[in-house]
Write an enzyme that holds these catalytic residues in place. Structure first.
Site, PDB file in Angstrom:
ATOM      1  N   ASP A   1       0.881  -1.150   0.000  1.00 52.30           N
ATOM      2  CA  ASP A   1       0.000   0.000   0.000  1.00 52.30           C
ATOM      3  C   ASP A   1       0.934   1.220   0.000  1.00 52.30           C
ATOM      4  OD1 ASP A   1      -2.346   1.630   0.477  1.00 52.30           O
ATOM      5  OD2 ASP A   1      -1.578   1.852   2.525  1.00 52.30           O
ATOM      6  N   LEU A   2       0.468   2.351  -0.470  1.00 50.40           N
ATOM      7  CA  LEU A   2       1.351   3.516  -0.561  1.00 50.40           C
ATOM      8  C   LEU A   2       1.220   4.455   0.657  1.00 50.40           C
ATOM      9  CD1 LEU A   2       3.307   5.295  -2.289  1.00 50.40           C
ATOM     10  CD2 LEU A   2       1.261   6.355  -3.268  1.00 50.40           C
ATOM     11  N   ASP A   3       0.023   5.019   0.799  1.00 46.36           N
ATOM     12  CA  ASP A   3      -0.201   6.021   1.856  1.00 46.36           C
ATOM     13  C   ASP A   3      -0.096   5.381   3.238  1.00 46.36           C
ATOM     14  OD1 ASP A   3      -0.853   8.237   0.108  1.00 46.36           O
ATOM     15  OD2 ASP A   3      -2.761   7.263  -0.289  1.00 46.36           O
TER      16      ASP A   3
ATOM     17  N   THR B   1       1.881  10.069   3.852  1.00 48.44           N
ATOM     18  CA  THR B   1       0.879  10.990   3.296  1.00 48.44           C
ATOM     19  C   THR B   1      -0.414  10.968   4.098  1.00 48.44           C
ATOM     20  OG1 THR B   1       0.500   9.184   1.798  1.00 48.44           O
ATOM     21  CG2 THR B   1       1.573  11.125   0.876  1.00 48.44           C
TER      22      THR B   1
ATOM     23  N   LYS C   1      -8.757   5.643   6.316  1.00 47.69           N
ATOM     24  CA  LYS C   1      -7.524   5.092   5.737  1.00 47.69           C
ATOM     25  C   LYS C   1      -7.848   3.952   4.773  1.00 47.69           C
ATOM     26  CE  LYS C   1      -4.274   6.445   9.309  1.00 47.69           C
ATOM     27  NZ  LYS C   1      -3.430   6.001  10.418  1.00 47.69           N
ATOM     28  N   GLY C   2      -7.260   4.006   3.604  1.00 47.67           N
ATOM     29  CA  GLY C   2      -7.448   2.947   2.612  1.00 47.67           C
ATOM     30  C   GLY C   2      -8.740   3.056   1.823  1.00 47.67           C
TER      31      GLY C   2
ATOM     32  N   ARG D   1     -11.641   8.227  -2.211  1.00 51.07           N
ATOM     33  CA  ARG D   1     -11.906   9.646  -1.939  1.00 51.07           C
ATOM     34  C   ARG D   1     -13.393   9.887  -1.651  1.00 51.07           C
ATOM     35  NH1 ARG D   1      -9.764  13.183  -6.675  1.00 51.07           N
ATOM     36  NH2 ARG D   1      -7.983  11.822  -6.281  1.00 51.07           N
TER      37      ARG D   1
ATOM     38  N   SER E   1      -2.613   0.531  -4.275  1.00 47.15           N
ATOM     39  CA  SER E   1      -3.144   1.678  -3.533  1.00 47.15           C
ATOM     40  C   SER E   1      -4.448   2.188  -4.139  1.00 47.15           C
ATOM     41  CB  SER E   1      -2.119   2.820  -3.558  1.00 47.15           C
ATOM     42  OG  SER E   1      -2.715   4.031  -3.124  1.00 47.15           O
ATOM     43  N   ALA E   2      -5.321   2.677  -3.274  1.00 49.75           N
ATOM     44  CA  ALA E   2      -6.584   3.262  -3.733  1.00 49.75           C
ATOM     45  C   ALA E   2      -6.369   4.642  -4.350  1.00 49.75           C
ATOM     46  CB  ALA E   2      -7.538   3.396  -2.550  1.00 49.75           C
ATOM     47  N   SER E   3      -5.201   5.229  -4.100  1.00 43.28           N
ATOM     48  CA  SER E   3      -5.023   6.636  -4.460  1.00 43.28           C
ATOM     49  C   SER E   3      -4.839   6.876  -5.949  1.00 43.28           C
ATOM     50  CB  SER E   3      -3.808   7.217  -3.725  1.00 43.28           C
ATOM     51  OG  SER E   3      -3.571   8.530  -4.199  1.00 43.28           O
ATOM     52  N   ARG E   4      -5.571   7.869  -6.422  1.00 39.01           N
ATOM     53  CA  ARG E   4      -5.402   8.271  -7.819  1.00 39.01           C
ATOM     54  C   ARG E   4      -4.234   9.237  -7.954  1.00 39.01           C
ATOM     55  NH1 ARG E   4     -10.851  10.233  -9.862  1.00 39.01           N
ATOM     56  NH2 ARG E   4     -12.061   9.499  -8.111  1.00 39.01           N
ATOM     57  N   ASN E   5      -3.684   9.636  -6.815  1.00 38.40           N
ATOM     58  CA  ASN E   5      -2.497  10.503  -6.846  1.00 38.40           C
ATOM     59  C   ASN E   5      -1.198   9.710  -6.764  1.00 38.40           C
ATOM     60  OD1 ASN E   5      -3.687  13.264  -6.838  1.00 38.40           O
ATOM     61  ND2 ASN E   5      -4.635  12.535  -4.947  1.00 38.40           N
TER      62      ASN E   5
ATOM     63  N   LYS F   1     -11.044  -1.044  -1.552  1.00 32.54           N
ATOM     64  CA  LYS F   1     -10.764  -1.939  -0.441  1.00 32.54           C
ATOM     65  C   LYS F   1     -11.925  -1.796   0.550  1.00 32.54           C
ATOM     66  CE  LYS F   1      -5.803  -0.904  -0.946  1.00 32.54           C
ATOM     67  NZ  LYS F   1      -4.621  -0.233  -0.387  1.00 32.54           N
TER      68      LYS F   1
ATOM     69  N   GLU G   1       0.201  -3.308   4.656  1.00 31.04           N
ATOM     70  CA  GLU G   1      -0.955  -2.408   4.747  1.00 31.04           C
ATOM     71  C   GLU G   1      -1.035  -1.692   6.091  1.00 31.04           C
ATOM     72  OE1 GLU G   1      -3.591  -0.832   3.913  1.00 31.04           O
ATOM     73  OE2 GLU G   1      -3.888  -1.458   1.861  1.00 31.04           O
ATOM     74  N   ASP G   2      -1.472  -0.426   6.070  1.00 28.50           N
ATOM     75  CA  ASP G   2      -1.663   0.299   7.338  1.00 28.50           C
ATOM     76  C   ASP G   2      -3.137   0.523   7.655  1.00 28.50           C
ATOM     77  OD1 ASP G   2      -2.133   2.251   5.315  1.00 28.50           O
ATOM     78  OD2 ASP G   2      -1.826   3.830   6.796  1.00 28.50           O
TER      79      ASP G   2
HETATM   80  C1  BG6 Z   1      -5.685   5.712   0.142  1.00 30.69           C
HETATM   81  C2  BG6 Z   1      -5.707   6.538   1.399  1.00 30.69           C
HETATM   82  O1  BG6 Z   1      -4.409   5.232  -0.073  1.00 30.69           O
HETATM   83  O2  BG6 Z   1      -6.092   6.495  -0.977  1.00 30.69           O
HETATM   84  C3  BG6 Z   1      -7.084   7.157   1.586  1.00 30.69           C
HETATM   85  O3  BG6 Z   1      -5.408   5.730   2.516  1.00 30.69           O
HETATM   86  C4  BG6 Z   1      -7.467   7.958   0.339  1.00 30.69           C
HETATM   87  O4  BG6 Z   1      -7.061   7.979   2.724  1.00 30.69           O
HETATM   88  C5  BG6 Z   1      -7.390   7.058  -0.891  1.00 30.69           C
HETATM   89  O5  BG6 Z   1      -8.757   8.495   0.466  1.00 30.69           O
HETATM   90  C6  BG6 Z   1      -7.720   7.803  -2.183  1.00 30.69           C
HETATM   91  O6  BG6 Z   1      -6.709   8.736  -2.424  1.00 30.69           O
HETATM   92  P1  BG6 Z   1      -6.754   9.901  -3.494  1.00 30.69           P
HETATM   93  O7  BG6 Z   1      -5.338  10.415  -3.493  1.00 30.69           O
HETATM   94  O8  BG6 Z   1      -7.125   9.278  -4.812  1.00 30.69           O
HETATM   95  O9  BG6 Z   1      -7.757  10.888  -3.025  1.00 30.69           O
HETATM   96 MG    MG Z   2      -2.617   3.260   3.541  1.00 30.79          MG
END
Ligand code: BG6
Ligand code: MG
Length: 221
Positions: free
Chosen positions: A9-11, A17, A45-46, A49, A114-118, A145, A169-170
């Site tokens: 997992d990233l964040d 982050t 967390k995880g 958005r 990771s769920a993050s689009r960033n 997730k 994973e955190d």
């Molecule tokens: C996860 C974070 O990795 O990504 C969440 O733990 C976050 O807190 C999710 O909401 C989505 O991230 P982003 O950057 O696409 O808004």
């Molecule tokens: Mg995380």
């Protein structure tokens, strides 16, 4: 199992982050007049958005139209991107780089799940894109997730059977996703919060490949 793939997992696992997500959500909650605490933040967390926003609105018992929700999710992301666009390699969490380097030197495939689009921006800002064989992130999956989709996708991208993958994973939702994917899961953080994981460490600096092999073997026996 053979340890052939490691999915991170990233964040909150590779980079810190989680604090930026919290600050951005806190600012939004304040603006909406919602009392939002660090304990509430654990639930985010995880989580994707939009699902995070839904949780905050539920806490504040606030109903918004879908246009308003999109607007607020975008606003939160602007604040968040403002933080991460200034990240530097110093913000890689202790032990991550060393572990990734050791795994790769041993021929173990590495991926982000990771769920993050960033994700692409963060990996690029902290300069560790080259430590991963594949990146499965919120841009590539549709189910959040605890659905296992992102980890299954990561395993697919590195060409390793899920049963031979370890996930780091955190987040509670992330640990459940790893278990749902049939993967061995190491929680990174507090053992109380992450009790569902097969094993918990405080940070990646507590593990190396030899330790991973011992943890996995002890668990099986
Ligand atoms: C996860 C974070 O990795 O990504 C969440 O733990 C976050 O807190 C999710 O909401 C989505 O991230 P982003 O950057 O696409 O808004
Ligand atoms: Mg995380």
């Amino acid at each position: 199992m053979r340890i052939l793939g490691c999915i991170f997992d990233l964040d909150g696992v590779i980079v810190d982050t989680a604090k930026y997500h919290y600050l951005a959500w806190k600012r939004l909650a304040d603006q909406l007049g919602i009392h939002f605490t660090t304990e509430d933040n654990e639930r985010l967390k995880g989580v994707s958005r939009m699902d995070s926003l839904e949780i905050i609105l539920e806490i504040g018992q606030l109903n918004l139209s879908s246009d308003q929700k999109n607007e607020y999710a975008t606003l939160k992301n602007e604040w968040y991107v403002n933080f991460i666009s200034r990240m530097t390699p110093d913000e890689i969490l202790k032990g991550s780089r060393e572990l990734l380097q050791e795994l790769r030197a041993a021929g173990i495939r590495t991926a982000i799940g990771s769920a993050s689009r960033n994700t692409p921006m963060i990996l690029e800002r902290v300069g560790i894109l080259d430590l991963f064989d594949a990146v499965a992130d919120g841009n590539k999956v549709s189910k959040a997730k605890p659905d296992p989709e992102v980890f299954i996708k990561a395993a697919e991208l590195i060409g390793i059977d899920p049963v031979d993958c370890i996930v780091f994973e955190d987040a509670i939702a992330g640990i459940q996703a790893a278990l749902n994917a049939g993967m061995f899961c190491i929680g990174v953080g507090s053992a109380n919060v992450l009790a569902e994981a097969h094993f918990v460490v405080k940070g990646l600096n507590e593990v190396n490949l030899e330790k991973l092999r011992t943890i996995e073997k002890d668990f099986r026996s």
